[in-house]
Motif scaffolding. Structure first.
Motif, PDB file in Angstrom:
ATOM      1  N   ALA A   8       0.833  -1.205   0.000  1.00 57.25           N
ATOM      2  CA  ALA A   8       0.000   0.000   0.000  1.00 57.25           C
ATOM      3  C   ALA A   8       0.868   1.255   0.000  1.00 57.25           C
ATOM      4  N   LEU A   9       1.944   1.243   0.784  1.00 56.71           N
ATOM      5  CA  LEU A   9       2.847   2.397   0.821  1.00 56.71           C
ATOM      6  C   LEU A   9       3.547   2.598  -0.517  1.00 56.71           C
ATOM      7  N   ILE A  10       3.982   1.511  -1.136  1.00 55.45           N
ATOM      8  CA  ILE A  10       4.673   1.617  -2.424  1.00 55.45           C
ATOM      9  C   ILE A  10       3.696   2.049  -3.522  1.00 55.45           C
ATOM     10  N   ASP A  11       2.478   1.501  -3.493  1.00 53.83           N
ATOM     11  CA  ASP A  11       1.473   1.915  -4.478  1.00 53.83           C
ATOM     12  C   ASP A  11       1.147   3.397  -4.342  1.00 53.83           C
ATOM     13  N   GLU A  12       1.063   3.880  -3.100  1.00 56.20           N
ATOM     14  CA  GLU A  12       0.807   5.309  -2.900  1.00 56.20           C
ATOM     15  C   GLU A  12       1.956   6.146  -3.440  1.00 56.20           C
ATOM     16  N   ALA A  13       3.187   5.725  -3.165  1.00 56.71           N
ATOM     17  CA  ALA A  13       4.342   6.491  -3.626  1.00 56.71           C
ATOM     18  C   ALA A  13       4.412   6.524  -5.153  1.00 56.71           C
ATOM     19  N   ASP A  14       4.118   5.395  -5.790  1.00 53.47           N
ATOM     20  CA  ASP A  14       4.234   5.298  -7.246  1.00 53.47           C
ATOM     21  C   ASP A  14       3.120   6.029  -7.986  1.00 53.47           C
ATOM     22  N   LEU A  15       1.982   6.212  -7.339  1.00 55.00           N
ATOM     23  CA  LEU A  15       0.827   6.805  -8.008  1.00 55.00           C
ATOM     24  C   LEU A  15       1.176   8.188  -8.557  1.00 55.00           C
ATOM     25  N   SER A  16       0.858   8.424  -9.822  1.00 55.58           N
ATOM     26  CA  SER A  16       1.214   9.685 -10.487  1.00 55.58           C
ATOM     27  C   SER A  16       0.083  10.086 -11.446  1.00 55.58           C
ATOM     28  N   PRO A  17      -0.128  11.403 -11.618  1.00 49.90           N
ATOM     29  CA  PRO A  17       0.556  12.543 -11.005  1.00 49.90           C
ATOM     30  C   PRO A  17      -0.182  13.014  -9.745  1.00 49.90           C
ATOM     31  N   LYS A  18       0.460  12.936  -8.606  1.00 56.54           N
ATOM     32  CA  LYS A  18      -0.131  13.410  -7.351  1.00 56.54           C
ATOM     33  C   LYS A  18       0.256  14.872  -7.124  1.00 56.54           C
ATOM     34  N   PRO A  19      -0.652  15.703  -6.695  1.00 60.35           N
ATOM     35  CA  PRO A  19      -0.339  17.125  -6.521  1.00 60.35           C
ATOM     36  C   PRO A  19       0.643  17.379  -5.383  1.00 60.35           C
ATOM     37  N   ALA A  20       1.820  17.904  -5.747  1.00 59.12           N
ATOM     38  CA  ALA A  20       2.856  18.361  -4.805  1.00 59.12           C
ATOM     39  C   ALA A  20       3.449  17.244  -3.958  1.00 59.12           C
ATOM     40  N   LEU A  21       3.205  15.988  -4.315  1.00 56.82           N
ATOM     41  CA  LEU A  21       3.741  14.847  -3.574  1.00 56.82           C
ATOM     42  C   LEU A  21       4.794  14.126  -4.404  1.00 56.82           C
ATOM     43  N   VAL A  22       5.665  13.405  -3.732  1.00 57.82           N
ATOM     44  CA  VAL A  22       6.644  12.572  -4.430  1.00 57.82           C
ATOM     45  C   VAL A  22       5.911  11.525  -5.256  1.00 57.82           C
TER      46      VAL A  22
END
Length: 291
Positions: free
Chosen positions: A24-38
């Motif tokens: 879940a953490l990796i999926d959140e990080a990979d999700l693009s394009p997130k506003p102003a997030l890595v």
């Protein structure tokens, strides 16, 4: 023995829950394009974070999530001993995270949210609806850990200053931003055929429309919070992430939040919680481990 002859290891319940939390953490990080997030495009509003660091941080937390699940299975009930054991494990997990990231706070809020949810799922693996898991997590969060350090985190300081609801209160209420906003939006966008990545982006935006994100408040004050909430609603009103108009609004929101140095880290943590709950809730053979 030849590598092709090796049989995959059968994972136990605690290991599977830890896997799902890290995923879940990796999926959140990979999700693009997130506003102003890595994300896969870059560092967003951050100067000290990047995608590889987010991945390494997530992986470093696997032992802590597994231990939380193990202790929940062993104790078997919501109680002060369980709350204090989970708190201790979470603090040890945070130290492991900070050691991995050279002191950068990547997932402190996510350790709290996902740690409670992993524990809740392990307590009653036969009862893994979103409502049941978040209720157990809330009951656990309401117990006071006598050994928790008392200095206020940045989020807690901001919550106190602005009268906002911080991560602790969000958990104690049963994660309403997830159960009332993110999960329903995730399922609606899927049902509308928007595709999984767009559905996840829409779920993040649904959180951002109403969450009083203490990360944003800390970095950009009330102007940043208003920009986040109104901008996220504008994306959804324009048709969401799967529409051309929605993507234009999303790009505008990204640029506005970066200019304000406002990164919605609290919303990102809750999206990870949403993805974890969704993964556990949809596991038809969860108890047997046939994922």
């Amino acid at each position: 023995m030849h590598a092709f002859n090796l049989q995959p290891k059968t994972l136990n319940l605690a290991e599977r829950l830890a896997d799902m939390a890290v995923d879940a953490l990796i999926d959140e990080a990979d999700l693009s394009p997130k506003p102003a997030l890595v994300d896969r495009r870059g560092n967003g509003a951050h100067t000290d974070l990047h995608l590889g660091l987010m991945h390494a941080s997530a992986l470093s937390l696997w032992p802590a999530f597994k231990e939380m699940a193990d202790v929940a299975i062993n104790i078997g009930e919501i109680s002060l001993p369980l709350r204090e054991a989970v708190g201790r494990i979470g603090r040890e997990g945070e130290l492991a995270m900070l050691d991995t990231t050279a002191g950068v706070n990547t997932h402190r809020g996510a350790i709290w949210a996902l740690g409670l949810l992993v524990t809740a799922a392990a307590l009653e693996p036969e009862s893994t609806s979103a409502a049941a898991m978040t209720l157990r997590a809330a009951r656990l969060a309401l117990l006071d850990d006598r050994y928790a350090p008392r200095p206020l985190s940045h989020g807690a300081q901001v919550a106190q200053r602005f009268g906002a609801r911080g991560a602790r209160e969000e958990a104690q209420l049963g994660f309403p931003a997830v159960t009332q906003r993110a999960l329903p939006q995730l399922k609606r966008s899927r049902a509308d055929g928007h595709g999984e990545q767009n559905a996840r982006l829409d779920a993040l935006l649904a959180i951002m429309t109403q969450l009083v994100d203490t990360c944003v408040l800390y970095r950009a004050g009330e102007e940043g919070l208003d920009t986040m909430q109104l901008g996220a609603q504008a994306v959804l009103d324009a048709g969401g992430s799967a529409s051309l108009a929605g993507r234009r609004r999303l790009h505008e929101l990204d640029q506005q939040l970066i200019a304000l140095n406002a990164s919605p880290g609290g919303a990102a943590d809750l999206l990870a919680a949403c993805l974890f709950i969704d993964r556990v809730e949809s596991g038809e053979s969860f108890i047997q481990g046939a994922f």
